[in-house]
Enzyme design. Structure first.
Site, PDB file in Angstrom:
ATOM      1  N   MET A   1      23.369  43.198  32.792  1.00 13.88           N
ATOM      2  CA  MET A   1      23.183  42.932  34.227  1.00 13.88           C
ATOM      3  C   MET A   1      24.527  43.019  34.936  1.00 13.88           C
ATOM      4  SD  MET A   1      19.969  42.537  34.765  1.00 13.88           S
ATOM      5  CE  MET A   1      20.182  42.187  36.520  1.00 13.88           C
TER       6      MET A   1
ATOM      7  N   SER B   1      14.252  50.953  40.723  1.00 15.75           N
ATOM      8  CA  SER B   1      13.617  49.636  40.657  1.00 15.75           C
ATOM      9  C   SER B   1      12.685  49.433  41.840  1.00 15.75           C
ATOM     10  CB  SER B   1      14.686  48.543  40.675  1.00 15.75           C
ATOM     11  OG  SER B   1      14.075  47.305  40.984  1.00 15.75           O
TER      12      SER B   1
ATOM     13  N   MET C   1      12.259  38.773  33.784  1.00 16.22           N
ATOM     14  CA  MET C   1      13.145  37.648  34.117  1.00 16.22           C
ATOM     15  C   MET C   1      12.301  36.383  34.095  1.00 16.22           C
ATOM     16  SD  MET C   1      15.225  39.761  37.013  1.00 16.22           S
ATOM     17  CE  MET C   1      13.960  41.004  37.080  1.00 16.22           C
TER      18      MET C   1
ATOM     19  N   ASP D   1      10.619  44.949  38.015  1.00 14.32           N
ATOM     20  CA  ASP D   1      11.272  43.639  37.931  1.00 14.32           C
ATOM     21  C   ASP D   1      10.245  42.529  38.036  1.00 14.32           C
ATOM     22  OD1 ASP D   1      14.133  44.073  37.651  1.00 14.32           O
ATOM     23  OD2 ASP D   1      14.018  45.051  39.607  1.00 14.32           O
TER      24      ASP D   1
HETATM   25  C1  DX5 Z   1      17.877  42.168  40.128  1.00 10.40           C
HETATM   26  C2  DX5 Z   1      16.932  43.167  39.530  1.00 10.40           C
HETATM   27  C3  DX5 Z   1      17.341  44.556  39.804  1.00 10.40           C
HETATM   28  C4  DX5 Z   1      17.329  44.904  41.275  1.00 10.40           C
HETATM   29  C5  DX5 Z   1      18.447  45.842  41.525  1.00 10.40           C
HETATM   30  O1  DX5 Z   1      17.489  40.911  39.770  1.00 10.40           O
HETATM   31  O2  DX5 Z   1      16.859  43.009  38.115  1.00 10.40           O
HETATM   32  O3  DX5 Z   1      16.558  45.491  39.078  1.00 10.40           O
HETATM   33  O4  DX5 Z   1      16.159  45.518  41.698  1.00 10.40           O
HETATM   34  O5  DX5 Z   1      18.510  46.087  42.885  1.00 10.40           O
HETATM   35  P1  DX5 Z   1      19.768  46.768  43.550  1.00 10.40           P
HETATM   36  O6  DX5 Z   1      19.889  48.140  42.953  1.00 10.40           O
HETATM   37  O7  DX5 Z   1      19.454  46.771  44.988  1.00 10.40           O
HETATM   38  O8  DX5 Z   1      20.965  45.926  43.200  1.00 10.40           O
HETATM   39 ZN    ZN Z   2      15.916  44.639  36.851  1.00 11.62          ZN
END
Ligand code: DX5
Ligand code: ZN
Length: 234
Positions: free
Chosen positions: A145, A18, A77, A44
Site C-alpha cells: 500500500m 480501482s 480491507m 476495493d
Molecule cells: C485505498 C484503495 C485504493 C484506492 C486508490 O484504500 O485500496 O485502491 O482506490 O485510489 P487512488 O488511486 O485514487 O489513490
Molecule cells: Zn485497493
C-alpha cells in the site's frame, strides 16, 4: 557470488483500475471503459472496521461479474476476511488480497488456495517487509500500500518504495512468480517511480476514473510505467 538468474522473465507492468473512484451507479460501464486497455479491475472492499469506510460486498461483485470478463483483483480491507472468502469466490472474484495486519495469514492463504483464488497479501505503508517475507513462496501477489487504505485520492507515499524494491528483489532471487502491486496515489509520475522500484501491477483509482477517458488514462499510466522499466534496464 552473484545470485542465479531468475527463471521468470521480467514482467511488463500493467494497470489495475480501482472502481473505488468510479460511478457506483454504473459499474458495468466503468468496467467496460477500461476493458480495451486493461486486463484487471481492482475491487476495493471495506468493512468500516479495518478501515474507516464502507464499500461493496459479494452481491455487487456478482452483479458486475455478469458484465465483465476482466480479472477481478479483490482487495479485502476487512478485519475478518476469512469469513467472506468463499462468498467472494462464489461471486466471481478471481483473486483476493488480504491484509497481513489482520493476522492468521497462513490459514487465510491456505483457504484462498483451497477455494481456487489467486492469493494476494497486502501490507500497509508502515508494515515492514519482514511481515510479508515468510509468506512470499505461498502467494501470487504482494500488495504494498502506498497510502493508508480507506479512501481514494490520497498522495502517494514514496517512503514505501524501498519496501517495493525489497519485495521484488526477494521474489526474483527466489525465482518466484509473484506479482508486486502498489495501490494508492498512482499517477503517471508515481507509476514510473513504482515500476522502476519493481512494481508489476499499478492500482489506480482517481487517475483513471477521475478523468473523462478512463481507458486512455489507464493506457497512459501503463505506458509511463513501461517506459520507466525500459529506461532502468538500458
Ligand atoms: C485505498 C484503495 C485504493 C484506492 C486508490 O484504500 O485500496 O485502491 O482506490 O485510489 P487512488 O488511486 O485514487 O489513490
Ligand atoms: Zn485497493
Amino acid at each position: 557470488m552473484s545470485a542465479a538468474p531468475s527463471p521468470v522473465p521480467p514482467p511488463v507492468p500493467h494497470v489495475a483500475p480501482s472502481i473505488l473512484s468510479a460511478d457506483f451507479g454504473n459499474l458495468a460501464a466503468a468496467a467496460a471503459a477500461v476493458a480495451p486497455t486493461c486486463e484487471w479491475l481492482h475491487v476495493d472492499v471495506m468493512d468500516g472496521h479495518f478501515v474507516p469506510n464502507l464499500t461493496v460486498g459479494p452481491p455487487v461483485v456478482a452483479s458486475l461479474r455478469r458484465h465483465s470478463t476482466l480479472f477481478f483483483d479483490t482487495h479485502l480491507m476487512l478485519s475478518d476476511p476469512g469469513r467472506y472468502l468463499a462468498a467472494f469466490r462464489d461471486a466471481g472474484a478471481d483473486g483476493c488480497t488480504v491484509h497481513v495486519e489482520v493476522g492468521g495469514t497462513a490459514a487465510l492463504i491456505a483457504e484462498m488456495r483451497r477455494l481456487g483464488l489467486r492469493v494476494g497479501l497486502a501490507a500497509n505503508p508502515d508494515t515492514p517487509f519482514e511481515a510479508v517475507e515468510p509468506h512470499l513462496s505461498q502467494v501470487d501477489l504482494v500488495l504494498c500500500m502506498t497510502v493508508f487504505p480507506g479512501f481514494g485520492g490520497q498522495s502517494f507515499r514514496p517512503e514505501v518504495l524501498p519496501k517495493v524494491r525489497r519485495v521484488r528483489q526477494a521474489v526474483e532471487q527466489a525465482g518466484l512468480d509473484v506479482a508486486v502491486e502498489v495501490d494508492g496515489g498512482v499517477d503517471e509520475h508515481t507509476a514510473a517511480l513504482a515500476a522502476e522500484a519493481g512494481a508489476t501491477v499499478l492500482v489506480a483509482g482517481s487517475a483513471v476514473y477521475g478523468v473523462p477517458d478512463p481507458g486512455e488514462a489507464a493506457r497512459r499510466l501503463a505506458e509511463a510505467a513501461r517506459a520507466a522499466v525500459q529506461h532502468a534496464v538500458t
